[in-house]
Enzyme design. Structure first.
Site, PDB file in Angstrom:
ATOM      1  N   HIS A  64      17.588   3.797 -18.316  1.00 41.84           N
ATOM      2  CA  HIS A  64      18.497   4.953 -18.265  1.00 41.84           C
ATOM      3  C   HIS A  64      19.952   4.500 -18.286  1.00 41.84           C
ATOM      4  O   HIS A  64      20.764   5.008 -19.075  1.00 41.84           O
ATOM      5  CB  HIS A  64      18.212   5.768 -17.001  1.00 41.84           C
ATOM      6  N   GLU A  65      20.301   3.550 -17.433  1.00 37.81           N
ATOM      7  CA  GLU A  65      21.696   3.114 -17.342  1.00 37.81           C
ATOM      8  C   GLU A  65      22.144   2.385 -18.606  1.00 37.81           C
ATOM      9  O   GLU A  65      23.268   2.580 -19.083  1.00 37.81           O
ATOM     10  CB  GLU A  65      21.893   2.223 -16.110  1.00 37.81           C
ATOM     11  N   ASP A  70      24.786  12.565 -19.678  1.00 41.25           N
ATOM     12  CA  ASP A  70      23.763  13.167 -18.818  1.00 41.25           C
ATOM     13  C   ASP A  70      23.786  14.681 -18.977  1.00 41.25           C
ATOM     14  O   ASP A  70      24.532  15.384 -18.302  1.00 41.25           O
ATOM     15  CB  ASP A  70      23.998  12.795 -17.352  1.00 41.25           C
ATOM     16  N   HIS A 104      23.331   4.474 -21.445  1.00 41.77           N
ATOM     17  CA  HIS A 104      24.704   4.981 -21.345  1.00 41.77           C
ATOM     18  C   HIS A 104      25.722   4.037 -21.984  1.00 41.77           C
ATOM     19  O   HIS A 104      26.790   4.479 -22.413  1.00 41.77           O
ATOM     20  CB  HIS A 104      25.095   5.138 -19.873  1.00 41.77           C
TER      21      HIS A 104
END
EC number: 3.4.24.39
Length: 356
Positions: A308-309, A323, A312
């Site tokens: 997820h990170e 998000d 970004h």
């Protein structure tokens, strides 16, 4: 700051309930109203009003009411988006504290002020386009179990900014004392922290590698990204391949991974965050309480959060994601454009490609 037009958006509650099957959602005719106005050169005030006939609470994380320097609006100048210099925070929507929610009685309003120059460089001044869109999780009645969500998209507005005054606004993020860029920051990642993160990176590398293969030919791509375009499949696979490569570069990657809150942006309920402009990822205390590996379903584990990170981070693959939504039930309701730019859709797809 001068507004060229009024900015009033009425938000209707979307039929999106996180605790119910997608084909059996509770219906509601209630809604929220948001009004955004200028209170200075680059300062804004947001007012949210409960237009429903019952009490509700909304999650403040990643909204106008988030105290952290999260992305509250999108800003464009001369047809190009102004880079966002704040943070993207990850939370588990099923494990949030009471203080993460703001209650509103019927007809009640709440307001918040923020300065858009704290997270974007507006020193050039002149005319800017401002707009916002997203999803706000809602709790109907008492408790903290999210039951529905507001999907909103504001009208675009034009503002005139005094660049010299905007340049005087201090960045919302403190400076962190860092060594030269390395994949794992050995100043904050020591002992058990380092060992746990190293294992998480291995797990995430496996997730991302399998997701890259599934993106090219798997049968669940439509479920998460709302398209089967070969070109889009190739692009998504390339992002996953870049994430996998980053996970396998513990001493020479494109980002710096911190095991402690060097930018002071953690708070209760936040698991991790990314600062795209600084190519930095930071784990918060709840991260270390996650399971190392989850073998089925979509619950987050340490490797899931890494994917997820890293989704970004534009230093890994451009453009970086944002998000719009969190969790399976929210994310599969996004349209294709939103899904392809939403970090958790990538983490969820990676989990689907790896777990039972």
């Amino acid at each position: 700051m001068r507004f060229s037009s009024s900015f009033l958006s009425v938000l209707a509650l979307a039929s999106q309930a996180l605790a119910f099957p997608l084909n059996d959602l509770p219906t509601t005719d209630s809604g929220l109203e948001v009004k955004l106005t200028s209170v200075g050169n680059t300062r804004m005030k947001a007012v949210l009003t409960n237009t429903a006939d019952h009490d509700l609470s909304f999650l403040k994380f990643n909204t106008f009411f988030d105290d952290a320097p999260t992305q509250k609006v999108r800003i464009a100048k001369d047809g190009s988006l102004v880079p966002f210099n704040g943070i993207h925070r990850y939370y588990n929507i099923d494990d949030l504290p009471q203080e993460a929610f703001i209650p509103l009685a019927p007809g009640e309003s709440v307001e918040a002020e923020f300065d858009i120059a704290e997270t974007s460089d507006l020193s050039a001044g002149g005319s800017y386009k401002i707009f916002a869109s997203g999803v706000i999780p809602i709790v109907a009645g008492p408790g903290i179990k999210v039951t529905s969500a507001v999907s909103f998209s504001t009208d675009e507005m034009t503002v005139d900014v005094d660049g010299a005054e905007a340049a005087q606004v201090q960045s919302a993020l403190p400076e962190a004392t860092l060594d030269k860029r390395t994949r794992i920051d050995r100043n904050t990642c020591t002992g058990n922290y380092y060992n746990a993160l190293a294992r998480a990176l291995q797990t995430a590398a496996g997730y991302a590698s399998r997701a890259a293969q599934a993106a090219q030919a798997g049968n669940r791509f439509q479920e998460f990204f709302k398209t089967t375009s070969p070109q889009v499949r190739q692009n998504v696979a390339a992002r996953f391949s870049a994430i996998a490569q980053e996970c396998r570069s513990p001493s020479g990657g494109r980002t710096t991974y911190h095991c402690q809150d060097v930018y002071r942006a953690c708070q209760q309920g936040i698991i991790a965050y990314t600062i795209p402009a600084r190519s930095a990822v930071v784990n918060c205390p709840p991260y270390w309480r996650l399971p190392a590996v989850v073998n089925q379903g979509f619950a987050p584990d340490m490797g899931y959060v890494v994917v997820h990170e890293f989704a970004h981070a534009p230093s890994i693959f451009r453009p970086g994601t944002v998000d719009h939504a969190y969790g399976y039930a929210q994310c599969v309701r996004l349209n294709s454009q939103q899904a392809l730019s939403n970090a958790d859709n990538y983490a969820l797809f990676a989990a689907a490609a790896s777990r039972r």
